[in-house]
Design a protein around this motif. Sequence first.
Motif, PDB file in Angstrom:
ATOM      1  N   ALA A  68      23.377 -55.333 -35.809  1.00 37.90           N
ATOM      2  CA  ALA A  68      23.702 -56.403 -35.096  1.00 37.90           C
ATOM      3  C   ALA A  68      24.789 -55.216 -33.903  1.00 37.90           C
ATOM      4  O   ALA A  68      25.590 -54.153 -34.266  1.00 37.90           O
ATOM      5  CB  ALA A  68      24.373 -57.190 -35.497  1.00 37.90           C
ATOM      6  N   VAL A  69      24.383 -55.540 -32.969  1.00 37.84           N
ATOM      7  CA  VAL A  69      25.100 -54.570 -31.364  1.00 37.84           C
ATOM      8  C   VAL A  69      25.851 -55.689 -30.774  1.00 37.84           C
ATOM      9  O   VAL A  69      25.302 -56.029 -30.145  1.00 37.84           O
ATOM     10  CB  VAL A  69      23.975 -53.841 -30.640  1.00 37.84           C
ATOM     11  N   ARG A  70      27.137 -54.870 -30.370  1.00 40.85           N
ATOM     12  CA  ARG A  70      27.725 -55.186 -28.866  1.00 40.85           C
ATOM     13  C   ARG A  70      27.283 -54.022 -27.402  1.00 40.85           C
ATOM     14  O   ARG A  70      27.765 -53.161 -27.708  1.00 40.85           O
ATOM     15  CB  ARG A  70      29.415 -55.201 -29.954  1.00 40.85           C
ATOM     16  N   GLN A  71      26.620 -55.307 -26.757  1.00 42.82           N
ATOM     17  CA  GLN A  71      26.400 -54.228 -25.416  1.00 42.82           C
ATOM     18  C   GLN A  71      27.416 -53.827 -24.936  1.00 42.82           C
ATOM     19  O   GLN A  71      28.111 -54.408 -24.580  1.00 42.82           O
ATOM     20  CB  GLN A  71      26.065 -54.750 -24.567  1.00 42.82           C
ATOM     21  N   THR A  72      28.072 -51.772 -24.862  1.00 44.71           N
ATOM     22  CA  THR A  72      28.519 -52.112 -23.632  1.00 44.71           C
ATOM     23  C   THR A  72      28.147 -50.209 -23.261  1.00 44.71           C
ATOM     24  O   THR A  72      27.391 -49.636 -24.681  1.00 44.71           O
ATOM     25  CB  THR A  72      29.909 -51.987 -25.015  1.00 44.71           C
ATOM     26  N   PRO A  73      28.343 -49.764 -22.561  1.00 43.12           N
ATOM     27  CA  PRO A  73      28.593 -48.150 -22.649  1.00 43.12           C
ATOM     28  C   PRO A  73      29.259 -46.691 -22.376  1.00 43.12           C
ATOM     29  O   PRO A  73      29.158 -45.869 -22.457  1.00 43.12           O
ATOM     30  CB  PRO A  73      28.711 -48.827 -20.791  1.00 43.12           C
ATOM     31  N   GLU A  74      30.680 -47.437 -23.357  1.00 39.03           N
ATOM     32  CA  GLU A  74      31.383 -47.055 -24.247  1.00 39.03           C
ATOM     33  C   GLU A  74      31.714 -47.014 -25.614  1.00 39.03           C
ATOM     34  O   GLU A  74      31.194 -47.765 -26.089  1.00 39.03           O
ATOM     35  CB  GLU A  74      32.901 -47.179 -23.333  1.00 39.03           C
TER      36      GLU A  74
ATOM     37  N   VAL B 229      26.156 -45.845 -33.086  1.00 42.50           N
ATOM     38  CA  VAL B 229      25.559 -46.111 -31.387  1.00 42.50           C
ATOM     39  C   VAL B 229      24.136 -46.139 -31.314  1.00 42.50           C
ATOM     40  O   VAL B 229      22.783 -45.946 -31.959  1.00 42.50           O
ATOM     41  CB  VAL B 229      26.171 -45.236 -30.155  1.00 42.50           C
ATOM     42  N   VAL B 230      23.375 -47.229 -30.452  1.00 39.41           N
ATOM     43  CA  VAL B 230      22.824 -47.240 -29.390  1.00 39.41           C
ATOM     44  C   VAL B 230      22.393 -46.804 -28.971  1.00 39.41           C
ATOM     45  O   VAL B 230      22.913 -47.430 -27.748  1.00 39.41           O
ATOM     46  CB  VAL B 230      21.817 -49.045 -29.400  1.00 39.41           C
ATOM     47  N   ALA B 231      21.864 -45.457 -28.048  1.00 35.11           N
ATOM     48  CA  ALA B 231      21.820 -44.646 -27.021  1.00 35.11           C
ATOM     49  C   ALA B 231      20.518 -44.863 -26.557  1.00 35.11           C
ATOM     50  O   ALA B 231      19.321 -44.813 -27.156  1.00 35.11           O
ATOM     51  CB  ALA B 231      22.008 -43.771 -27.392  1.00 35.11           C
ATOM     52  N   ARG B 232      20.324 -44.159 -25.270  1.00 31.69           N
ATOM     53  CA  ARG B 232      18.578 -44.089 -24.288  1.00 31.69           C
ATOM     54  C   ARG B 232      18.559 -42.753 -24.125  1.00 31.69           C
ATOM     55  O   ARG B 232      19.968 -42.047 -23.238  1.00 31.69           O
ATOM     56  CB  ARG B 232      18.522 -45.275 -23.010  1.00 31.69           C
ATOM     57  N   ILE B 233      17.784 -41.754 -24.139  1.00 32.42           N
ATOM     58  CA  ILE B 233      17.533 -40.929 -24.016  1.00 32.42           C
ATOM     59  C   ILE B 233      16.448 -40.574 -22.747  1.00 32.42           C
ATOM     60  O   ILE B 233      15.497 -40.691 -23.955  1.00 32.42           O
ATOM     61  CB  ILE B 233      17.486 -39.703 -24.713  1.00 32.42           C
ATOM     62  N   ASP B 234      16.149 -40.374 -21.967  1.00 28.66           N
ATOM     63  CA  ASP B 234      15.725 -40.498 -20.964  1.00 28.66           C
ATOM     64  C   ASP B 234      14.892 -41.838 -21.023  1.00 28.66           C
ATOM     65  O   ASP B 234      15.893 -43.434 -20.662  1.00 28.66           O
ATOM     66  CB  ASP B 234      13.989 -39.537 -21.409  1.00 28.66           C
TER      67      ASP B 234
ATOM     68  N   GLY C 136      25.128 -49.956 -26.430  1.00 29.03           N
ATOM     69  CA  GLY C 136      25.666 -50.610 -27.305  1.00 29.03           C
ATOM     70  C   GLY C 136      26.206 -49.407 -28.718  1.00 29.03           C
ATOM     71  O   GLY C 136      25.530 -49.005 -29.388  1.00 29.03           O
ATOM     72  N   VAL C 137      27.257 -50.644 -29.407  1.00 28.06           N
ATOM     73  CA  VAL C 137      28.298 -50.280 -31.065  1.00 28.06           C
ATOM     74  C   VAL C 137      28.054 -50.740 -31.828  1.00 28.06           C
ATOM     75  O   VAL C 137      27.471 -52.379 -31.486  1.00 28.06           O
ATOM     76  CB  VAL C 137      29.400 -50.179 -30.680  1.00 28.06           C
ATOM     77  N   VAL C 138      27.643 -50.424 -32.498  1.00 29.30           N
ATOM     78  CA  VAL C 138      26.402 -51.207 -33.985  1.00 29.30           C
ATOM     79  C   VAL C 138      28.010 -51.991 -34.291  1.00 29.30           C
ATOM     80  O   VAL C 138      28.827 -50.664 -34.944  1.00 29.30           O
ATOM     81  CB  VAL C 138      25.673 -50.271 -35.320  1.00 29.30           C
TER      82      VAL C 138
END
Length: 228
Positions: free
Chosen positions: A158-164, A171-176, A217-219
Amino acid sequence: MNRAFLTPRQEAILRFLTRFHNEHGRPPTRQELCAAFGFRSPNAAQCHLQALAEKGLIAIDRGRARGIRLLVAAEAVLDAERGRTASPAAGGAANSLDDAGLPVIGKVAAGAPILATPHIEAYHPIAPTAFRPRADYLLRVVGDSMIHAGILPGDLVAVRQTPEAPSGAIVVARIDDEVTVKRLVRRNSETIELYPENPAYAPIRIDPTRHHFALEGVVVGLVRPSLS
């Protein structure tokens, strides 16, 4: 929420509007909406906003950059998120919005926003408010890099969408063009590392001169399909 009433994209936009208002005390601009959902022009965002307005969920004030007002149903969701007691009429609207559950995100296309409609496999009946803080979506886990944190292949995080996110958070992170679930470690203001919870995998050190990095986001919790 009856999904025949709102499309998945409209529902995601309504959730974004309520969350943005809750966190910033103001509505987003069309440009901020475009950035969140990958729309190529403000006109695309305006079409979705107009659909929500026609369904009685928002009002649009023409000629204002932030001229988006949340109406009864959306305001009830804000009341629930802030822990206030909504009126009986508004409370029914809030419950109906949560009745849709959470979107389940599967494979994420390269470069596409994580909540883009093609990524949504289904809706899980669990309520967003089952998690603290409230979750925005469920992401299906692929691989075993986080097994020592209790996150197994096939689990739904379950993820809370946030850039911080704070150092130490999962976290859920995007690398490229790749989306990954890892533990965030900040050594200093310029050094970011993503750590697996499995010794078979090496940490990922982010070089901002070589990679585009963004937090999605943060898990905030986990659903195990075999036990749900």
